[in-house]
Design a protein around this motif. Structure first.
Motif, PDB file in Angstrom:
ATOM      1  N   HIS A  11       1.136  -1.006  -0.036  1.00 42.21           N
ATOM      2  CA  HIS A  11       0.174   0.105   0.009  1.00 42.21           C
ATOM      3  C   HIS A  11       0.660   1.550   0.026  1.00 42.21           C
ATOM      4  O   HIS A  11       0.816   2.349  -0.359  1.00 42.21           O
ATOM      5  CB  HIS A  11      -0.607   0.320   1.352  1.00 42.21           C
ATOM      6  N   ASP A  52       1.667   1.889  -3.847  1.00 47.07           N
ATOM      7  CA  ASP A  52       0.246   2.566  -4.097  1.00 47.07           C
ATOM      8  C   ASP A  52       0.467   3.826  -4.025  1.00 47.07           C
ATOM      9  O   ASP A  52      -0.336   4.116  -5.101  1.00 47.07           O
ATOM     10  CB  ASP A  52      -0.092   1.289  -4.141  1.00 47.07           C
ATOM     11  N   ILE A  76       2.138   6.078  -5.538  1.00 45.52           N
ATOM     12  CA  ILE A  76       1.328   5.544  -7.410  1.00 45.52           C
ATOM     13  C   ILE A  76       0.524   6.127  -7.870  1.00 45.52           C
ATOM     14  O   ILE A  76       0.694   7.401  -8.860  1.00 45.52           O
ATOM     15  CB  ILE A  76       1.221   4.376  -7.981  1.00 45.52           C
ATOM     16  N   GLN A  77      -0.517   6.130  -7.169  1.00 48.22           N
ATOM     17  CA  GLN A  77      -1.441   7.035  -6.677  1.00 48.22           C
ATOM     18  C   GLN A  77      -1.440   8.835  -6.532  1.00 48.22           C
ATOM     19  O   GLN A  77      -2.161   9.899  -6.821  1.00 48.22           O
ATOM     20  CB  GLN A  77      -2.664   7.168  -5.802  1.00 48.22           C
ATOM     21  N   ASN A  78      -0.270   9.203  -5.878  1.00 45.67           N
ATOM     22  CA  ASN A  78       0.377  10.612  -5.510  1.00 45.67           C
ATOM     23  C   ASN A  78      -0.503  11.125  -3.857  1.00 45.67           C
ATOM     24  O   ASN A  78      -1.222  12.242  -4.175  1.00 45.67           O
ATOM     25  CB  ASN A  78       0.787  10.931  -6.936  1.00 45.67           C
ATOM     26  N   ARG A  79      -0.618  10.180  -3.384  1.00 47.78           N
ATOM     27  CA  ARG A  79      -2.042  10.853  -2.246  1.00 47.78           C
ATOM     28  C   ARG A  79      -2.004   9.920  -1.273  1.00 47.78           C
ATOM     29  O   ARG A  79      -2.344   8.664  -1.601  1.00 47.78           O
ATOM     30  CB  ARG A  79      -3.755  11.259  -2.892  1.00 47.78           C
ATOM     31  N   GLY A 123      -6.553   1.677  -2.303  1.00 49.46           N
ATOM     32  CA  GLY A 123      -5.576   0.888  -2.997  1.00 49.46           C
ATOM     33  C   GLY A 123      -5.942   1.654  -4.290  1.00 49.46           C
ATOM     34  O   GLY A 123      -7.348   1.872  -4.876  1.00 49.46           O
ATOM     35  N   SER A 124      -5.354   0.968  -5.154  1.00 47.96           N
ATOM     36  CA  SER A 124      -5.290   2.466  -6.517  1.00 47.96           C
ATOM     37  C   SER A 124      -7.189   1.406  -7.456  1.00 47.96           C
ATOM     38  O   SER A 124      -7.348   1.628  -8.794  1.00 47.96           O
ATOM     39  CB  SER A 124      -4.118   2.494  -7.774  1.00 47.96           C
ATOM     40  N   ASP A 125      -7.062   0.179  -7.097  1.00 51.94           N
ATOM     41  CA  ASP A 125      -7.658  -0.761  -7.833  1.00 51.94           C
ATOM     42  C   ASP A 125      -9.069  -0.842  -6.634  1.00 51.94           C
ATOM     43  O   ASP A 125     -10.186  -1.925  -6.761  1.00 51.94           O
ATOM     44  CB  ASP A 125      -7.490  -1.988  -7.773  1.00 51.94           C
TER      45      ASP A 125
END
Length: 184
Positions: free
Chosen positions: A81, A84, A87-90, A95-97
């Protein structure tokens, strides 16, 4: 006399050159210390994780709660996480999924009950991050929850030094939810 004056002048100029540029102030305009880059090397993992575990256990003991132990599956879920979130920048709990903390610990093979999760996006050390978590009621409640028995803790550091911290607390009792792959 002229020769000694010349030598003294040359020595003074040499010393002035050695002084170099003035050092920048270590305090910001607000009077607080300027941040320093906290670079984490792969060899620091165990030291950082156990420093966090020891600090949390000291806080829990002071509040009358039982100490925690690491769980490798919770560490894996926390690491996944943390990356992740980068990657999401937040910094958030999904999760992104679309996965929740419960789903992530189940995917990592943990069959116990999630107590809670603390997350952070910062350039601060793990202990500075813990101090910030302890100042917020919601994360302090998770960290000191007397039902917690196990802990997962990890991070992801970007090239620019930003660190995405993730702390997961759980209890091994399999109450409160059915594992994802459990038969009906």
């Amino acid at each position: 006399m002229k020769r000694s004056t010349f030598l003294l002048g040359a020595a003074a100029m040499a010393l002035t050159a050695c002084a170099g540029a003035p050092t920048p102030p270590t305090l910001g305009a607000d009077g607080k210390p300027l941040p320093k880059l906290y670079r984490i090397r792969p060899s620091d993992t165990g030291r950082i994780q156990f420093r966090m575990l020891d600090a949390i256990n000291a806080l829990r003991q002071a509040s009358g709660a039982a100490t925690l132990e690491f769980d490798a599956r919770l560490n894996a879920a926390a690491a996944t996480h943390a990356r992740d979130m980068s990657i999401q920048n937040r910094p958030w709990h999904f999760g992104s999924d679309g996965s929740s903390p419960i789903t992530r610990i189940q995917r990592a093979g943990y069959s116990g009950k999630l107590v809670g999760e603390a997350i952070s996006e910062t350039y601060e050390t793990e202990l500075e991050t813990l101090a910030a978590w302890m100042e917020a009621t919601n994360t302090r409640t998770v960290i000191l929850d007397p039902t917690a028995r196990e802990l997962g803790f990890s991070w992801f550091q970007e090239e620019n030094g930003k660190i995405w911290w993730n702390l997961i607390l759980a209890t091994p009792e399999a109450t409160g939810f059915t594992p994802v792959n459990a038969p009906s």
